[in-house]
Design an enzyme around this catalytic site. Structure first.
Site, mmCIF file in Angstrom:
data_model
loop_
_atom_site.group_PDB
_atom_site.id
_atom_site.type_symbol
_atom_site.label_atom_id
_atom_site.label_comp_id
_atom_site.label_asym_id
_atom_site.label_seq_id
_atom_site.Cartn_x
_atom_site.Cartn_y
_atom_site.Cartn_z
ATOM 1 N N GLN A 1 0.835 -1.202 0.000
ATOM 2 C CA GLN A 1 0.000 0.000 0.000
ATOM 3 C C GLN A 1 0.871 1.254 0.000
ATOM 4 O O GLN A 1 1.726 1.431 0.868
ATOM 5 C CB GLN A 1 -0.908 0.028 1.221
ATOM 6 C CG GLN A 1 -1.852 1.222 1.222
ATOM 7 C CD GLN A 1 -2.856 1.146 2.339
ATOM 8 O OE1 GLN A 1 -2.563 1.501 3.471
ATOM 9 N NE2 GLN A 1 -4.057 0.660 2.030
ATOM 10 N N HIS B 1 0.560 4.907 0.650
ATOM 11 C CA HIS B 1 -0.330 5.894 1.263
ATOM 12 C C HIS B 1 -0.295 7.162 0.427
ATOM 13 O O HIS B 1 0.773 7.598 -0.002
ATOM 14 C CB HIS B 1 0.121 6.178 2.692
ATOM 15 C CG HIS B 1 -0.903 6.863 3.526
ATOM 16 N ND1 HIS B 1 -1.240 8.185 3.346
ATOM 17 C CD2 HIS B 1 -1.673 6.421 4.551
ATOM 18 C CE1 HIS B 1 -2.165 8.518 4.231
ATOM 19 N NE2 HIS B 1 -2.450 7.464 4.975
ATOM 20 N N LEU C 1 4.584 9.952 7.165
ATOM 21 C CA LEU C 1 3.144 9.950 6.941
ATOM 22 C C LEU C 1 2.479 11.241 7.399
ATOM 23 O O LEU C 1 2.739 11.741 8.493
ATOM 24 C CB LEU C 1 2.515 8.766 7.694
ATOM 25 C CG LEU C 1 1.054 8.473 7.377
ATOM 26 C CD1 LEU C 1 0.907 8.018 5.937
ATOM 27 C CD2 LEU C 1 0.520 7.412 8.331
ATOM 28 N N GLU D 1 -4.087 10.064 7.523
ATOM 29 C CA GLU D 1 -5.353 10.134 6.794
ATOM 30 C C GLU D 1 -6.389 10.948 7.555
ATOM 31 O O GLU D 1 -7.381 11.406 6.983
ATOM 32 C CB GLU D 1 -5.882 8.719 6.540
ATOM 33 C CG GLU D 1 -7.104 8.667 5.662
ATOM 34 C CD GLU D 1 -7.402 7.262 5.151
ATOM 35 O OE1 GLU D 1 -8.587 6.941 4.999
ATOM 36 O OE2 GLU D 1 -6.444 6.510 4.912
ATOM 37 N N HIS E 1 3.745 2.455 2.575
ATOM 38 C CA HIS E 1 3.235 2.604 3.933
ATOM 39 C C HIS E 1 2.941 1.291 4.632
ATOM 40 O O HIS E 1 3.199 1.152 5.823
ATOM 41 C CB HIS E 1 1.975 3.466 3.885
ATOM 42 C CG HIS E 1 1.295 3.647 5.203
ATOM 43 N ND1 HIS E 1 1.947 4.145 6.320
ATOM 44 C CD2 HIS E 1 0.017 3.383 5.607
ATOM 45 C CE1 HIS E 1 1.102 4.194 7.337
ATOM 46 N NE2 HIS E 1 -0.060 3.730 6.939
#
Length: 629
Positions: free
Chosen positions: A280, A282, A299, A302, A397
Site C-alpha cells: 500500500q 499511502h 506519513l 489520513e 506505507h
C-alpha cells in the site's frame, strides 16, 4: 541466516544480558525468566552466548506482540517479549489516525457486518473472509477493553467514544485519540503488560529461527548493545515483527525497521508467504526535498483528509473531482495514491514532486483539537496548516502480504510457529482499509494468545536445549562473527539505498512487465555486489545491523518482484499499466514457499463470506463524502 540455491541472498551469516518485565524491573515473572539464563553457555571453542528458555517467545513488541503476551499472561503463562528497539519504541506509534470498530457512536446503523463488507470491498475480495469477519466482529469488544484499560479516546458531547470518517468506509467508524492513536494504544497495552509483569528484552535482533522445516523450537540472535549471541529455546514462537514497506525508497517507516525480518525468518523456517505483490502506497507522505531528507516519506495521517482536508494540484484544481466525484479525497487509498501519481506524471505536480493538501478552510481551533501532532510537526518546519497547504506525495506505507496463517490460531503450518499483525497476510487482501491495521493487531492478537495458552503442555515450561539445536545456534553465531568481519569495498547502507531505489523504480505504484523484469535483473546484479560487502564496526554497530537488514530485504524484494510479475491484472494496490483491468480469473492468492531449495509459487482460491456479510455486500453501503461539506 541462509543462502539457498534460489538466491534469496543472505550475506555470510555472520554485554550484559537483560531480562526484564515489560517496562520495569520485577521480582516475580521477570525474575523467573532471568533464572533460566545460562550466562556463558558455549561449550565449543571460545563461543559464549546466553540461553533463555521461556514457554512462549514473542518476537516483536508492538501492539500485536503486546496483545498476544497480555492474553498469555492473563491465562497464567509467562511469555517473553523481545523487541529490536528500546521499550515502547515500536512502529505502532506511527499509526496516527485511528482504529476501526463498528460502535455506532455517531451512525447507529453501522454494525460489524458492514465493517466486514467495507474491508472486503477495499481488499478487492482477495481477503481471507474468516480473518475479516473475526476482526470486524471482535473489534467493538477490543475497543471497550482498551477504554477500560485507560486509553483516552476522544469523546462526543454525550460521552461516547468519538468516531471519524476514514477513506472508503460507509460510516464514521474510526475511533481516535487526536492524531496519536497508535501511540496511545501502545501506551495502554504496555501499562496493562506492566500490571501483569510480563518479561521483556529490548534491543535484541533475531537472525534465525530454530527449525527443521516442520517444527520450530526457538530462535537465535544477538544483543544489539553488547553484541553477545542469544539462544532462545522455546516450543512456541510468535512472530509479530511487522512488514516490509521500508524496502522502498520513499516510505513512512524508519530505515531500520519494517525491513521484512519476520517474512524472511518464516520463509526460511518452512512457512509460506502470501500476496507479497500487494504494497500500500499511502497517498500523503511528506515531500522530503521541501521539508528535509529526514522527513521524506513520513506519513501525513489520513485523519487530515478524514477531517475534511482537500487535495489540489499546481493549477488550483481540486483534482479528485476528476477521479472520484462521489468519494473525493476519502476514496480508497490506492485510488487516491494513483490519482496523485497521475497528476505529478502529467506535469501538474509541485517542483518537489508532490501536490497540495489543504485543511485551512476548517476552523483553526477545530484543526488544533483534532490534529495536534500534525499542527505541531509542521509548525516546527515553518508551516501553519491552519493557514496554508502542505506538500504531499505517495509513500510506501503498509504491506498487505506476509506470512500465510490460520487466523483462528495464528498457526503457520510449521509446528510451534505462529504469526500476527502486519507480519501476516489475509485480513486486508489487495488493499488495506484505513484504520484496520491497529484493529487487526488487538482483535487477532487476543485470539492467537488464547490458542497458544490452550495448547501449552507441562514440558513447555522450561524446555531443554538439545545438541542439534545448540549446533544450529553455534553455526549462526559463527556466521554472524564472519559477517562482522567482512572487509570489502561496499557498505550495507549503500546497497540498501540502491535496493530501495530499485524497488521504487521497478515495483512502485505503477508497474509493467518490462520494468519488473528489469528489476529482477538489477536485483541479481545488486546481490552479486554483496560479495564485496564491508561492515564498519562490530556486532553493536549500525553497519552490522544494516548488513543483517540487507539480507532479509533482498529476500522479500525478490519474492515481491516475482509475484508482481506473475499477477497480470490490476487489483487494489497492484497496478499493472500493461494489464489495467481487474481479471476475475485472478481472484486468487499467490502462495510462495521454498521447495527443494527453490522458490515455488502456486495459486489458491479465495473463500466466500458468511451469509450475513454477503447480505451487507449486496446492500451496497458506501460513504457519501459530501456529508463532510
Amino acid at each position: 541466516m541462509f543462502a539457498p540455491s534460489f538466491k534469496l541472498m543472505t550475506p555470510p551469516p555472520s554485554g550484559t544480558d537483560r531480562s526484564r518485565e515489560l517496562g520495569r524491573p520485577s521480582d516475580t515473572r521477570a525474575a523467573a525468566v532471568a533464572d533460566r539464563l545460562d550466562d556463558a553457555n558455549g561449550p565449543v571453542d571460545d563461543l559464549e552466548y546466553g540461553v533463555v528458555t521461556p514457554p512462549v517467545l514473542v518476537i516483536g513488541a508492538g501492539a500485536a506482540g503486546a496483545r498476544v503476551a497480555i492474553e498469555l499472561a492473563e491465562s497464567g503463562v509467562d511469555p517473553l517479549v523481545i523487541g529490536k528497539r528500546d521499550h515502547g519504541d515500536a512502529h505502532t506509534t506511527w499509526a496516527a489516525g485511528g482504529v476501526n470498530a463498528a460502535l455506532g457512536s455517531l451512525d447507529p446503523d453501522d454494525d460489524w457486518t458492514i465493517h466486514a463488507a467495507d474491508t472486503l470491498n477495499e481488499g478487492h475480495h482477495l481477503n481471507d473472509p474468516e480473518a475479516v469477519e473475526l476482526t470486524a466482529k471482535h473489534m467493538p469488544d477490543r475497543i471497550r477493553e482498551l477504554d477500560e484499560w485507560g486509553m483516552g479516546f476522544d469523546r462526543t458531547a454525550d460521552g461516547k467514544i468519538n468516531q471519524r470518517y476514514f477513506g472508503a468506509q460507509s460510516y464514521r467508524r474510526t475511533c481516535f485519540v487526536g492524531d496519536r492513536t497508535g501511540e496511545a494504544m501502545l501506551e495502554t497495552l504496555i501499562d496493562r503488560a506492566q500490571e501483569l509483569e510480563i518479561p521483556y528484552r529490548e534491543n535484541v535482533m533475531i537472525t534465525r529461527l530454530l527449525s527443521d522445516g516442520d517444527r520450530v523450537s526457538g530462535a537465535v540472535g544477538f544483543d544489539m548493545e553488547s553484541g553477545r549471541g542469544l539462544l532462545f529455546r522455546s516450543n512456541h514462537v510468535v512472530l509479530a515483527a511487522g512488514g516490509f514497506s521500508a524496502v522502498f525508497d520513499r516510505h513512512s517507516s524508519r530505515d531500520d525497521e519494517n525491513n521484512g525480518d519476520a517474512q524472511a525468518l518464516a520463509l526460511e523456517a518452512g512457512a509460506s508467504l502470501l500476496d507479497l505483490e500487494f504494497v500500500q502506497f499511502h497517498p500523503t507522505g511528506m515531500v522530503g526535498e521541501r521539508y528535509g531528507e529526514e522527513w521524506d516519506g513520513r506519513l501525513v495521517t489520513e485523519a487530515v483528509r478524514g477531517e475534511g482536508g482537500r487535495l489540489y494540484n499546481t493549477e488550483g484544481e481540486r483534482f479528485m473531482e476528476r477521479y472520484s466525484p462521489d468519494q473525493m479525497e476519502l476514496d480508497a487509498r490506492d485510488v487516491v495514491a494513483r490519482a496523485i501519481a497521475r497528476e505529478i506524471e502529467d506535469g501538474r505536480g509541485t517542483e518537489h514532486g508532490g501536490v497540495y493538501l489543504d485543511i485551512s478552510h476548517r476552523d483553526d481551533d477545530y484543526v488544533r483539537e483534532r490534529l495536534p501532532r500534525m499542527v505541531e510537526r509542521f509548525a516546527s518546519l515553518g508551516v501553519d496548516i491552519t493557514e496554508e497547504p502542505i506538500e504531499v506525495a505517495p509513500t510506501a506505507h503498509y504491506t498487505m502480504g506476509g506470512v500465510d496463517v490460520d487466523f483462528r490460531t495464528g498457526e503457520t503450518g510449521v509446528d510451534g510457529l505462529y504469526a500476527v499483525g502486519e507480519t501476516v497476510a489475509g485480513v486486508h487482501g489487495a488493499n488495506r482499509l484505513g484504520g484496520n491495521s491497529l484493529a487487526e493487531t488487538v482483535a487477532i492478537g487476543k485470539l492467537v494468545g488464547e490458542h497458544v495458552a490452550d495448547i501449552l503442555e507441562s514440558d513447555d515450561a522450561d524446555p531443554a536445549v538439545a545438541d542439534d539445536q545448540r549446533a544450529i545456534a553455534e553455526r549462526e553465531f559463527r556466521a554472524l562473527e564472519s559477517l562482522a568481519g567482512a572487509d570489502g569495498d561496499v557498505t550495507p547502507t549503500a546497497l540498501l539505498a540502491d535496493l530501495r531505489e530499485l524497488l521504487w523504480t521497478h515495483a512502485g505504484i505503477l508497474r509493467d512487465e518490462e520494468t519488473l523484469r528489469e528489476g529482477l535483473e538489477k536485483l541479481d546484479a545488486l546481490r552479486e555486489r554483496t560479495e564485496n560487502l564491508r561492515v564498519d564496526g562490530d556486532r553493536t554497530s549500525r553497519s552490522f545491523e544494516f548488513a543483517v537488514d540487507l539480507s532479509v530485504s533482498l529476500t522479500v524484494a525478490e519474492t515481491m518482484l516475482r509475484t508482481a510479475l506473475e499477477r497480470t491484472e490490476s487489483r487494489g494496490a497492484h497496478s499493472r499499466t500493461d494489464h489495467p483491468e481487474v481479471d476475475e480469473e485472478w481472484r486468487v492468492n499467490l502462495v510462495v514457499s521454498v521447495d527443494d531449495g527453490e522458490l515455488s509459487t502456486r495459486r489458491r482460491g479465495v473463500g466466500e463470506p458468511s451469509p450475513a456479510v454477503q447480505d451487507a455486500l449486496e446492500e451496497g453501503y458506501e460513504l457519501d463524502y459530501h456529508h463532510l461539506e
